[in-house]
Design an enzyme around this catalytic site. Structure first.
Site, PDB file in Angstrom:
ATOM      1  N   GLU A 310      83.385  18.274  76.966  1.00 25.39           N
ATOM      2  CA  GLU A 310      82.042  18.295  77.534  1.00 25.39           C
ATOM      3  C   GLU A 310      81.692  19.593  78.250  1.00 25.39           C
ATOM      4  O   GLU A 310      81.058  19.556  79.317  1.00 25.39           O
ATOM      5  CB  GLU A 310      81.894  17.117  78.501  1.00 25.39           C
ATOM      6  CG  GLU A 310      82.803  17.168  79.749  1.00 25.39           C
ATOM      7  CD  GLU A 310      84.170  16.553  79.579  1.00 25.39           C
ATOM      8  OE1 GLU A 310      84.678  16.499  78.435  1.00 25.39           O
ATOM      9  OE2 GLU A 310      84.762  16.130  80.591  1.00 25.39           O
ATOM     10  N   HIS A 334      79.186  10.420  73.904  1.00 25.06           N
ATOM     11  CA  HIS A 334      80.192  10.533  74.971  1.00 25.06           C
ATOM     12  C   HIS A 334      80.124  11.896  75.660  1.00 25.06           C
ATOM     13  O   HIS A 334      80.007  11.976  76.885  1.00 25.06           O
ATOM     14  CB  HIS A 334      81.586  10.290  74.374  1.00 25.06           C
ATOM     15  CG  HIS A 334      82.694  10.375  75.374  1.00 25.06           C
ATOM     16  ND1 HIS A 334      83.227   9.274  75.994  1.00 25.06           N
ATOM     17  CD2 HIS A 334      83.359  11.438  75.884  1.00 25.06           C
ATOM     18  CE1 HIS A 334      84.161   9.654  76.839  1.00 25.06           C
ATOM     19  NE2 HIS A 334      84.271  10.968  76.787  1.00 25.06           N
ATOM     20  N   GLU A 335      80.166  12.953  74.868  1.00 23.20           N
ATOM     21  CA  GLU A 335      80.190  14.291  75.488  1.00 23.20           C
ATOM     22  C   GLU A 335      78.876  14.581  76.210  1.00 23.20           C
ATOM     23  O   GLU A 335      78.858  15.182  77.275  1.00 23.20           O
ATOM     24  CB  GLU A 335      80.498  15.376  74.449  1.00 23.20           C
ATOM     25  CG  GLU A 335      81.806  15.181  73.672  1.00 23.20           C
ATOM     26  CD  GLU A 335      83.017  14.842  74.524  1.00 23.20           C
ATOM     27  OE1 GLU A 335      83.041  15.190  75.722  1.00 23.20           O
ATOM     28  OE2 GLU A 335      83.950  14.209  73.997  1.00 23.20           O
ATOM     29  N   HIS A 338      78.733  12.999  79.642  1.00 25.26           N
ATOM     30  CA  HIS A 338      79.451  13.745  80.683  1.00 25.26           C
ATOM     31  C   HIS A 338      78.517  14.682  81.468  1.00 25.26           C
ATOM     32  O   HIS A 338      78.864  15.111  82.566  1.00 25.26           O
ATOM     33  CB  HIS A 338      80.576  14.583  80.076  1.00 25.26           C
ATOM     34  CG  HIS A 338      81.881  13.856  79.932  1.00 25.26           C
ATOM     35  ND1 HIS A 338      82.519  13.261  80.991  1.00 25.26           N
ATOM     36  CD2 HIS A 338      82.688  13.657  78.850  1.00 25.26           C
ATOM     37  CE1 HIS A 338      83.666  12.721  80.568  1.00 25.26           C
ATOM     38  NE2 HIS A 338      83.790  12.952  79.270  1.00 25.26           N
ATOM     39  N   GLU A 357      85.793   9.693  83.057  1.00 29.17           N
ATOM     40  CA  GLU A 357      85.882   9.115  81.712  1.00 29.17           C
ATOM     41  C   GLU A 357      85.411   7.658  81.637  1.00 29.17           C
ATOM     42  O   GLU A 357      84.847   7.240  80.631  1.00 29.17           O
ATOM     43  CB  GLU A 357      87.302   9.255  81.156  1.00 29.17           C
ATOM     44  CG  GLU A 357      87.775  10.708  80.992  1.00 29.17           C
ATOM     45  CD  GLU A 357      86.925  11.528  80.022  1.00 29.17           C
ATOM     46  OE1 GLU A 357      86.105  10.945  79.275  1.00 29.17           O
ATOM     47  OE2 GLU A 357      87.079  12.772  80.020  1.00 29.17           O
ATOM     48  N   ASP A 412      98.428  16.269  81.163  1.00 25.00           N
ATOM     49  CA  ASP A 412      98.390  16.137  79.699  1.00 25.00           C
ATOM     50  C   ASP A 412      99.363  15.079  79.192  1.00 25.00           C
ATOM     51  O   ASP A 412      99.191  14.528  78.118  1.00 25.00           O
ATOM     52  CB  ASP A 412      98.775  17.461  79.028  1.00 25.00           C
ATOM     53  CG  ASP A 412      97.686  18.502  79.163  1.00 25.00           C
ATOM     54  OD1 ASP A 412      96.520  18.121  79.341  1.00 25.00           O
ATOM     55  OD2 ASP A 412      98.019  19.702  79.098  1.00 25.00           O
ATOM     56  N   TYR A 420      89.414   5.542  80.489  1.00 24.65           N
ATOM     57  CA  TYR A 420      88.242   5.406  79.628  1.00 24.65           C
ATOM     58  C   TYR A 420      87.786   3.951  79.584  1.00 24.65           C
ATOM     59  O   TYR A 420      86.702   3.601  80.047  1.00 24.65           O
ATOM     60  CB  TYR A 420      88.575   5.839  78.192  1.00 24.65           C
ATOM     61  CG  TYR A 420      88.766   7.324  78.013  1.00 24.65           C
ATOM     62  CD1 TYR A 420      87.765   8.100  77.442  1.00 24.65           C
ATOM     63  CD2 TYR A 420      89.937   7.956  78.398  1.00 24.65           C
ATOM     64  CE1 TYR A 420      87.923   9.459  77.262  1.00 24.65           C
ATOM     65  CE2 TYR A 420      90.112   9.319  78.218  1.00 24.65           C
ATOM     66  CZ  TYR A 420      89.099  10.074  77.656  1.00 24.65           C
ATOM     67  OH  TYR A 420      89.263  11.415  77.486  1.00 24.65           O
TER      68      TYR A 420
HETATM   69  N1  BES Z   1      87.016  15.363  78.529  1.00 32.72           N
HETATM   70  C1  BES Z   1      87.550  14.668  77.415  1.00 32.72           C
HETATM   71  C2  BES Z   1      88.686  15.387  76.776  1.00 32.72           C
HETATM   72  C3  BES Z   1      89.858  15.634  77.713  1.00 32.72           C
HETATM   73  C4  BES Z   1      90.252  14.687  78.641  1.00 32.72           C
HETATM   74  C5  BES Z   1      90.535  16.824  77.620  1.00 32.72           C
HETATM   75  C6  BES Z   1      91.325  14.961  79.502  1.00 32.72           C
HETATM   76  C7  BES Z   1      91.602  17.096  78.467  1.00 32.72           C
HETATM   77  C8  BES Z   1      92.002  16.155  79.404  1.00 32.72           C
HETATM   78  C9  BES Z   1      86.475  14.354  76.384  1.00 32.72           C
HETATM   79  O1  BES Z   1      85.245  14.028  76.933  1.00 32.72           O
HETATM   80  C10 BES Z   1      86.922  13.132  75.644  1.00 32.72           C
HETATM   81  O2  BES Z   1      87.073  12.128  76.276  1.00 32.72           O
HETATM   82  N2  BES Z   1      87.131  13.226  74.343  1.00 32.72           N
HETATM   83  C11 BES Z   1      87.545  12.106  73.516  1.00 32.72           C
HETATM   84  C12 BES Z   1      86.402  11.499  72.809  1.00 32.72           C
HETATM   85  C13 BES Z   1      85.827  10.263  73.381  1.00 32.72           C
HETATM   86  C14 BES Z   1      84.758   9.699  72.456  1.00 32.72           C
HETATM   87  C15 BES Z   1      86.796   9.200  73.766  1.00 32.72           C
HETATM   88  C16 BES Z   1      88.461  12.671  72.452  1.00 32.72           C
HETATM   89  O3  BES Z   1      88.655  13.871  72.422  1.00 32.72           O
HETATM   90  O4  BES Z   1      88.974  11.904  71.640  1.00 32.72           O
HETATM   91 ZN    ZN Z   2      85.306  12.186  78.015  1.00 30.83          ZN
END
Ligand code: BES
Ligand code: ZN
Length: 642
Positions: A310, A334-335, A338, A357, A412, A420
């Site tokens: 995002e 989703h993005e 954010h 999230e 990570d 979520y």
């Molecule tokens: N911000 C996240 C990606 C993220 C979270 C990167 C934690 C590093 C650490 C992004 O908004 C996200 O949640 N992406 C998901 C998609 C969503 C529809 C569940 C993904 O990448 O799968």
């Molecule tokens: Zn997210």
């Protein structure tokens, strides 16, 4: 000898490793609150963010000016950053920044007569956190500018340098950043904690045939000349600073929305995501104004390790969701969401990630319902619910709480669906108890109250208590709320999502499983991608070869071009060692680097000797094309004995 504070922090982190954070905020977590000199540093409490060495409660970085050259031959960014620093407490004599694998050339402080070099030291690196850069502050200056000249490492954890062969067009190299959670420090020396927000400006120098874009004001029609200037006037946390460079073109989708992509992809992307403008308008109607100017998308090469990121004004998006039928566009919802939950109100530390999230997943579902109708939103909610319930069976209880203890861990490494989907379901439950109208007005008020701030779980809970729970007594209790936020598992009060469409699929699936009908007799003519995913995800773990043959010959699943459907099918096939898919599986693993799609496949393969052998062979081919984050994860899966 006096122990250096950074060393002490590292020792504390070490000592806390593996400990379970108690339900209530522990004394060690909040330590002593710094004097709140400004709203911006309310959350920058000493010791609260265990993933940053920075000392914003003493000296606070307010603004960054970057001047960086992208050297694709050396695979480094080189140049400097000028930091605007406010001394917060009188006796602060050092500024501590986060860095990882940076080559620091010099640090200077601005004087009336120009830049004067100042003393600094780089501490020993911690494997998770990198190295603290400790800079002497000049005496008696309350606002000052520091310039740090540096270059990044070719293996910087937050950068992926792609060769032309790894792009869609195959002619030009590509670079993208991924700063969340703690990788901004691998390409900028800064206070890498979400508790601190900065505005920024940047000059980015690239080969003249490439275009640079950032999480800032982008000018869609900027001439392509290899020098690009950016300004980000709204204050954002470090993890949202982002840069992409490649053979990019722009196509507008609406008044405020557009897409940047390689020329061969841009049309398909603009068509797939054509509803973005409407999503933006709808979200504003529900949750208040969009405060960031434009909302554009940047389509990345398939090695992008996430679905989306995002980055403000410019979400980074995997190309694996360009399915041709808008079936996977909940990612955009989703993005975009954010822009309210996460970018406007940000988690103060990674422990509070669910504030980002969970709220975003809730908003995502609401947007999907508005744009595509309640049936589709319900299907997506059921798929999400099933995923998190399955995960809960495998996770340790300590990882099932919303406000999770991450001390001593790399954020990570503890990524899950809990923040979520459990977060989303918590809000869905509140909506259910108070009614949509009341809950929406609470949310709108919340987004206003904390706009451009970073907050802790406890700050939200206090606000919730005052503005919803106590304001309308007798509906839910704070102890129920605490159970949701600090307790393990899924509370019994969860509102379980349901889908009529999926019930029809389940009935047909059962008839097929019992042998009453063959696969070709299942009427799939009206199935969307969601029905397919539900059908596949809910088949028994073990299927016979005859059953697998029946499915594949009737539905050509091995050939599916929908990456989610293919993923679900490949997982079944690997689990049942179904030989006909392995060629397709190899192709899938080599051409896609999105962690969510590849990691479960590697994990399943790693369960058998033959699977492991296959995985190692394929991974040897795929690895050079994966992002450092994906490499780290898959290395971990395949490095075991056997
Ligand atoms: N911000 C996240 C990606 C993220 C979270 C990167 C934690 C590093 C650490 C992004 O908004 C996200 O949640 N992406 C998901 C998609 C969503 C529809 C569940 C993904 O990448 O799968
Ligand atoms: Zn997210």
């Amino acid at each position: 000898m006096k122990v250096k504070p950074v060393v002490l922090l590292a020792v504390l982190l070490q000592a806390c490793n593996g400990s379970v954070e108690p339900a209530a905020p522990a004394a060690g977590q909040t330590r002593q609150d710094a004097k709140p000199v400004a709203a911006a540093i309310q959350s920058a409490t000493a010791g609260y963010d265990h993933h940053s060495y920075a000392n914003p409660h003493e000296a606070l970085v307010r603004h960054l000016a970057l001047d960086l050259t992208a050297d694709f031959e050396q695979q480094v960014l080189k140049g400097y950053v000028v930091l605007d620093v406010d001394r917060v407490v009188d006796n602060a004599h050092e500024l501590i920044l986060d860095t990882r694998d940076l080559d620091i050339q010099d640090v200077s402080v601005r004087r009336d007569d120009g830049w004067r070099q100042t003393y600094y030291r780089l501490e020993e690196p911690d494997p998770n956190l990198g190295s603290a850069l400790v800079i002497d502050l000049p005496e008696n200056q309350y606002s000052l500018q520091l310039r740090i000249r540096y270059r990044t490492s070719p293996s910087a954890s937050g950068l992926q340098w792609l060769t032309p062969a790894q792009t869609a067009g195959k002619q030009h190299p590509f670079l993208f950043t991924q700063s969340q959670a703690i990788h901004a420090r691998s390409w900028i020396p800064l206070q890498d904690t979400p508790g601190v927000r900065v505005t920024y400006e940047a000059v980015i120098r690239t080969p003249s045939d490439l275009l640079a874009v950032m999480s800032a004001e982008n000018e869609p029609n900027t001439p392509r000349d290899g020098e690009y200037s950016f300004s980000m006037p709204q204050p954002i946390p470090a993890y949202l600073i982002a840069l992409g460079i490649g053979d990019l073109v722009f196509e507008a989708m609406g008044e405020r929305t557009g897409v940047y992509a390689e020329p061969g992809l841009v049309e398909a992307a603009a068509a797939e995501f054509a509803d973005t403008e409407q999503m933006l308008i709808t979200t504003e109607q529900m949750f208040g104004p969009y405060r960031w100017g434009r909302y554009d998308l940047l389509i990345l090469p398939p090695s992008f390790p996430f679905g989306g990121m995002e980055n403000p004004r410019l979400s980074f998006i995997t190309p694996t969701v360009i399915a041709g039928d808008k079936s996977l566009v909940s990612l955009i919802a989703h993005e975009l969401a954010h822009s309210w939950s996460g970018n406007l109100i940000t988690n103060a530390a990674w422990r509070d990630l669910w504030l980002n999230e969970g709220f975003t997943s809730y908003l995502e579902s609401r947007i999907m319902e508005e744009i595509y109708g309640p049936d589709r939103a319900a299907m997506e909610d059921v798929l999400g619910y099933q995923r998190v319930m399955q995960e809960i069976e495998e996770l340790p209880e300590s990882a099932e709480v919303l406000a999770i203890d991450l001390r001593g861990k790399d954020p990570d490494d503890v990524f899950s669906n809990i923040p979520y989907t459990k977060g989303q379901l918590f809000l869905t439950w509140l909506e259910h108890e108070y009614g949509r109208e009341r809950f929406d007005s609470f949310l709108r008020q919340y987004f206003d109250a904390f706009a451009f701030q970073s907050i802790k779980t406890e700050t939200f809970l206090k606000y919730l208590q005052k503005n919803l729970i106590d304001a309308q007594p007798g509906v839910v209790s704070m102890s129920e709320i605490k159970q949701w936020v600090f307790g393990p598992g899924m509370p019994a009060s969860v509102v379980v999502p349901e889908s009529d469409a999926f019930e029809r699929v389940a009935a047909l699936s059962e008839r097929w499983q019992s042998g009453e009908i063959t696969a070709s007799e299942i009427d799939t003519s009206n199935w969307t991608v969601h029905e397919w995913r539900y059908f596949l995800n809910n088949l028994p773990q073990r299927l016979t070869e005859a059953q697998l043959d029946d499915l594949d010959s009737s539905f050509s699943l091995t050939q599916s071009r929908n990456n989610e459907v293919a993923h679900s099918w490949l997982l079944i096939a690997v689990r049942n060692e179904y030989a006909p898919v392995y060629e397709r599986l190899e192709d899938y693993l080599v051409s896609i680097g999105r962690r969510k799609l590849i990691v479960p496949l590697y994990e399943e393969l790693a369960k058998t000797i033959e699977g492991r052998e296959f995985a190692r062979r394929v991974y040897a081919i795929a690895r050079p094309g994966y992002h450092p984050l994906a490499v780290r994860t898959v290395d971990g899966i395949l490095s075991g004995a056997g």
